[in-house]
Design an enzyme around this catalytic site. Structure first.
Site, mmCIF file in Angstrom:
data_model
loop_
_atom_site.group_PDB
_atom_site.id
_atom_site.type_symbol
_atom_site.label_atom_id
_atom_site.label_comp_id
_atom_site.label_asym_id
_atom_site.label_seq_id
_atom_site.Cartn_x
_atom_site.Cartn_y
_atom_site.Cartn_z
ATOM 1 N N ASP A 1 -31.275 24.544 -72.322
ATOM 2 C CA ASP A 1 -29.857 24.508 -72.703
ATOM 3 C C ASP A 1 -29.185 25.871 -72.850
ATOM 4 O O ASP A 1 -28.173 25.993 -73.525
ATOM 5 C CB ASP A 1 -29.734 23.766 -74.026
ATOM 6 C CG ASP A 1 -30.612 24.389 -75.107
ATOM 7 O OD1 ASP A 1 -31.002 25.553 -74.958
ATOM 8 O OD2 ASP A 1 -30.910 23.699 -76.111
ATOM 9 N N GLU B 1 -37.135 19.599 -69.838
ATOM 10 C CA GLU B 1 -36.616 19.414 -71.208
ATOM 11 C C GLU B 1 -35.204 18.810 -71.173
ATOM 12 O O GLU B 1 -34.284 19.251 -71.858
ATOM 13 C CB GLU B 1 -36.629 20.720 -72.011
ATOM 14 C CG GLU B 1 -36.675 20.472 -73.523
ATOM 15 C CD GLU B 1 -36.687 21.764 -74.338
ATOM 16 O OE1 GLU B 1 -37.791 22.293 -74.560
ATOM 17 O OE2 GLU B 1 -35.617 22.230 -74.759
ATOM 18 N N GLU C 1 -25.136 25.412 -76.773
ATOM 19 C CA GLU C 1 -26.265 24.749 -76.112
ATOM 20 C C GLU C 1 -26.024 23.256 -75.859
ATOM 21 O O GLU C 1 -26.480 22.718 -74.847
ATOM 22 C CB GLU C 1 -27.547 24.938 -76.915
ATOM 23 C CG GLU C 1 -28.099 26.359 -76.915
ATOM 24 C CD GLU C 1 -27.413 27.281 -77.925
ATOM 25 O OE1 GLU C 1 -26.506 26.811 -78.665
ATOM 26 O OE2 GLU C 1 -27.766 28.464 -77.986
ATOM 27 N N HIS D 1 -31.261 33.328 -85.477
ATOM 28 C CA HIS D 1 -30.504 33.990 -84.416
ATOM 29 C C HIS D 1 -29.303 33.206 -83.896
ATOM 30 O O HIS D 1 -28.505 33.740 -83.150
ATOM 31 C CB HIS D 1 -31.426 34.282 -83.222
ATOM 32 C CG HIS D 1 -31.768 33.054 -82.439
ATOM 33 N ND1 HIS D 1 -32.783 32.206 -82.796
ATOM 34 C CD2 HIS D 1 -31.209 32.521 -81.325
ATOM 35 C CE1 HIS D 1 -32.845 31.211 -81.922
ATOM 36 N NE2 HIS D 1 -31.903 31.365 -81.030
ATOM 37 N N ARG E 1 -26.070 31.583 -82.542
ATOM 38 C CA ARG E 1 -24.686 32.100 -82.445
ATOM 39 C C ARG E 1 -23.786 31.529 -83.536
ATOM 40 O O ARG E 1 -23.028 32.254 -84.162
ATOM 41 C CB ARG E 1 -24.103 31.707 -81.080
ATOM 42 C CG ARG E 1 -23.940 32.859 -80.139
ATOM 43 C CD ARG E 1 -23.243 32.423 -78.860
ATOM 44 N NE ARG E 1 -22.914 33.565 -78.030
ATOM 45 C CZ ARG E 1 -23.794 34.283 -77.339
ATOM 46 N NH1 ARG E 1 -25.074 33.989 -77.377
ATOM 47 N NH2 ARG E 1 -23.391 35.308 -76.610
ATOM 48 N N HIS F 1 -34.756 39.069 -84.116
ATOM 49 C CA HIS F 1 -34.148 38.978 -82.779
ATOM 50 C C HIS F 1 -33.462 40.305 -82.452
ATOM 51 O O HIS F 1 -32.979 40.993 -83.340
ATOM 52 C CB HIS F 1 -33.129 37.823 -82.818
ATOM 53 C CG HIS F 1 -32.616 37.399 -81.483
ATOM 54 N ND1 HIS F 1 -31.731 38.158 -80.746
ATOM 55 C CD2 HIS F 1 -32.848 36.287 -80.738
ATOM 56 C CE1 HIS F 1 -31.453 37.523 -79.618
ATOM 57 N NE2 HIS F 1 -32.121 36.393 -79.589
HETATM 58 C C1 UD1 Z 1 -29.837 32.935 -76.256
HETATM 59 C C2 UD1 Z 1 -29.420 31.501 -75.960
HETATM 60 C C3 UD1 Z 1 -29.898 30.560 -77.044
HETATM 61 C C4 UD1 Z 1 -31.389 30.737 -77.315
HETATM 62 C C5 UD1 Z 1 -31.706 32.195 -77.535
HETATM 63 C C6 UD1 Z 1 -33.194 32.381 -77.661
HETATM 64 C C7 UD1 Z 1 -27.280 31.184 -74.824
HETATM 65 C C8 UD1 Z 1 -25.813 31.078 -74.965
HETATM 66 N N1 UD1 Z 1 -27.963 31.417 -75.936
HETATM 67 O O1 UD1 Z 1 -29.149 33.324 -77.417
HETATM 68 O O2 UD1 Z 1 -29.655 29.223 -76.647
HETATM 69 O O3 UD1 Z 1 -31.707 30.004 -78.463
HETATM 70 O O4 UD1 Z 1 -31.250 32.967 -76.432
HETATM 71 O O5 UD1 Z 1 -33.535 33.589 -78.235
HETATM 72 O O6 UD1 Z 1 -27.791 31.076 -73.740
HETATM 73 N N2 UD1 Z 1 -30.907 41.286 -76.764
HETATM 74 C C9 UD1 Z 1 -31.647 42.417 -76.446
HETATM 75 N N3 UD1 Z 1 -32.857 42.250 -75.805
HETATM 76 C C10 UD1 Z 1 -33.356 41.036 -75.470
HETATM 77 C C11 UD1 Z 1 -32.603 39.895 -75.797
HETATM 78 C C12 UD1 Z 1 -31.388 40.030 -76.425
HETATM 79 O O7 UD1 Z 1 -31.245 43.525 -76.742
HETATM 80 O O8 UD1 Z 1 -34.446 40.980 -74.896
HETATM 81 C C13 UD1 Z 1 -29.611 41.434 -77.465
HETATM 82 C C14 UD1 Z 1 -28.478 41.889 -76.548
HETATM 83 O O9 UD1 Z 1 -27.677 42.819 -77.235
HETATM 84 C C15 UD1 Z 1 -27.694 40.592 -76.313
HETATM 85 C C16 UD1 Z 1 -27.884 39.881 -77.643
HETATM 86 O O10 UD1 Z 1 -29.219 40.183 -78.021
HETATM 87 O O11 UD1 Z 1 -26.329 40.843 -76.011
HETATM 88 C C17 UD1 Z 1 -27.665 38.388 -77.619
HETATM 89 O O12 UD1 Z 1 -28.383 37.778 -76.560
HETATM 90 P P1 UD1 Z 1 -27.837 36.376 -75.924
HETATM 91 O O13 UD1 Z 1 -28.770 35.953 -74.859
HETATM 92 O O14 UD1 Z 1 -26.408 36.497 -75.579
HETATM 93 O O15 UD1 Z 1 -27.868 35.395 -77.159
HETATM 94 P P2 UD1 Z 1 -29.104 34.795 -77.952
HETATM 95 O O16 UD1 Z 1 -28.700 34.670 -79.368
HETATM 96 O O17 UD1 Z 1 -30.324 35.545 -77.621
HETATM 97 N N1 UDP Z 2 -41.109 33.323 -80.599
HETATM 98 C C1 UDP Z 2 -41.827 34.440 -80.181
HETATM 99 N N2 UDP Z 2 -41.707 35.597 -80.888
HETATM 100 C C2 UDP Z 2 -40.903 35.722 -81.970
HETATM 101 C C3 UDP Z 2 -40.156 34.579 -82.384
HETATM 102 C C4 UDP Z 2 -40.267 33.399 -81.653
HETATM 103 O O1 UDP Z 2 -42.575 34.380 -79.215
HETATM 104 O O2 UDP Z 2 -40.865 36.807 -82.570
HETATM 105 C C5 UDP Z 2 -41.222 32.082 -79.820
HETATM 106 C C6 UDP Z 2 -41.502 30.802 -80.576
HETATM 107 O O3 UDP Z 2 -42.884 30.556 -80.668
HETATM 108 C C7 UDP Z 2 -40.812 29.746 -79.718
HETATM 109 C C8 UDP Z 2 -39.665 30.492 -79.064
HETATM 110 O O4 UDP Z 2 -39.958 31.873 -79.222
HETATM 111 O O5 UDP Z 2 -41.658 29.304 -78.679
HETATM 112 C C9 UDP Z 2 -38.368 30.152 -79.719
HETATM 113 O O6 UDP Z 2 -37.416 31.012 -79.219
HETATM 114 P P1 UDP Z 2 -36.049 31.295 -79.953
HETATM 115 O O7 UDP Z 2 -36.151 30.978 -81.393
HETATM 116 O O8 UDP Z 2 -35.641 32.660 -79.543
HETATM 117 O O9 UDP Z 2 -35.055 30.308 -79.194
HETATM 118 P P2 UDP Z 2 -34.728 28.752 -79.345
HETATM 119 O O10 UDP Z 2 -35.998 27.995 -79.286
HETATM 120 O O11 UDP Z 2 -33.978 28.597 -80.621
HETATM 121 O O12 UDP Z 2 -33.843 28.479 -78.180
#
Ligand code: UD1
Ligand code: UDP
Length: 367
Positions: free
Chosen positions: A95, A117, A131, A204, A206, A237
């Protein structure tokens, strides 16, 4: 046949890598891996752990990226990939905005879509945001639905999806979990926790960024203040917005350890050693029931009611008092703790990836 898997965030990678491993075992299948690059370091950790190399990486990630930026850049970037590869099937997961944009790109290129999924729902477009929109939108244009549970299948049927296209496979996260948890696991952070009850924290979402996240962190601070035996580990995160709230509220809290995101091997083992988990994550809600770890879900809705029914998850929202109250119950009431810590796994037997690839091969052979 040529299959391209497209994904971009940590949870998608964790749940798609077992599928890619299975695809790569089959000589009849040419498998390509395309990363959108929505995540960077957090995604690379997973690819390294599973020893999978991507064929493409659109590298779109930016600090404070907006939903429009993510979606439009992926759509633009994928045109070239589709033109070059001409795949027979695209696989997306879950999602995220990467899943949505990749599915939309496949639809525009008239390539069939397999959704891993599929069928999770809250039916509340604001929670989780965005999502719930993403997964419903992907399912509008999906050709093969891989539903993790019977409930997910039922939801798809209720929406009028064609039953012959829906397959209940289990969740591939259980496939991953089978390969990670180890009795021998050791780490420095685990040493730091020795003799304490470990609360594992992640946050984390949004829709929680801002006041709800402040309430979550204030609650955690109150819990460690009230209970000397508790230590909190928070793999934080990479989102700078999350980090700035956490740094401000947790400053000077000695029993709260903020660490860089753990790779999934460390994280699963850490879950296994924790007393309880506080989270707003989706994937953790699927892993915790298998490990028998109580989870307080700090969200208003969940698309994983199977875990609530199994007794391992409780939805507590983001109210500070409610989080403190429910956590204190688990810290001080043995019966309450025991009733939530039975290992029950509603998400399959760890063979979801094999099932998914078998189904794909069967469908394409019959064509
Ligand atoms: C995204 C997904 C969310 C998922 C989450 C898992 C969308 C809209 N959201 O949200 O569904 O639960 O990933 O973690 O698709 N960043 C880094 N390095 C990384 C990753 C992220 O620096 O490796 C920082 C960046 O500044 C980025 C911010 O995190 O702009 C947010 O990342 P983003 O993918 O937009 O949102 P998530 O909250 O990670
Ligand atoms: N996870 C990880 N390292 C971390 C935190 C979470 O590998 O420091 C794993 C966790 O086991 C799960 C997945 O990341 O499988 C969940 O991801 P996240 O919470 O980022 O996203 P969501 O599931 O909410 O989309």
């Amino acid at each position: 046949m040529k299959i391209i898997t497209i994904f971009g965030t940590r949870p998608e990678a964790i749940k798609m890598c077992p599928v890619i491993k299975e695809l790569k075992k089959r000589p009849e299948i040419e498998c390509r891996v395309c990363l959108t690059g929505q995540h960077k370091e957090m995604l690379q950790q997973v690819m390294d752990l599973f020893h999978i190399q991507a064929d493409y990486n659109l590298q779109i990630m930016k600090q404070n990226q907006t939903l429009s930026m993510i979606t439009s850049e992926i759509l633009n970037g994928l045109d070239i990939v589709f033109e070059k590869e001409q795949p027979d099937l695209v696989l997306v997961h879950g999602d995220t905005s990467s899943s949505f944009a990749a599915a939309l790109a496949a639809f525009y290129h008239q390539v069939p879509i397999g959704h891993v999924e599929a069928g999770l729902r809250t039916y509340n477009m604001q929670s989780p945001y965005p999502e719930e929109f993403n997964r419903q939108a992907v399912d509008l244009i999906t050709d093969i639905y891989f539903a993790p549970t019977e409930l997910a299948k039922k939801q798809l049927l209720n929406e009028g999806k064609n039953e012959s296209k829906i397959f209940v496979t289990g969740n591939t996260v259980i496939d991953a979990l089978k390969t990670t948890v180890s009795e021998e696991y050791q780490s420095d952070v685990l040493d730091w926790c020795k003799g304490s009850k470990i609360i594992l924290l992640t946050a984390h979402r949004r829709e929680n960024i801002g006041t709800p996240m402040e309430h979550i962190f204030e609650a955690v601070k109150r819990i460690v203040t009230n209970y000397d035996e508790v230590k909190v580990v928070y793999p934080i995160h990479k989102n700078p917005k999350v980090r700035s709230i956490a740094n401000r509220i947790f400053e000077g809290c000695e029993r709260i350890k903020m660490i860089e995101p753990l790779d999934v091997y460390d994280f699963h083992n850490f879950m296994d050693r924790s007393y309880l988990i506080l989270t707003d994550s989706g994937g953790i809600q699927e892993e915790a029931p298998a490990l028998g770890k109580p989870v307080l879900v700090m969200r208003d809705t969940t698309e994983r009611p199977e875990g609530v029914e199994a007794g391992t998850l409780k939805l507590v929202g983001t109210d500070e008092d409610a989080i403190v109250l429910e956590t204190e119950k688990l810290l001080s009431d043995v019966n309450a703790y025991t009733s939530m810590s039975n290992a029950m796994n509603p998400y399959g037997d760890g063979n979801a990836s094999r099932r998914i690839v078998d189904i794909i091969q069967k469908i394409f052979k019959e064509k």
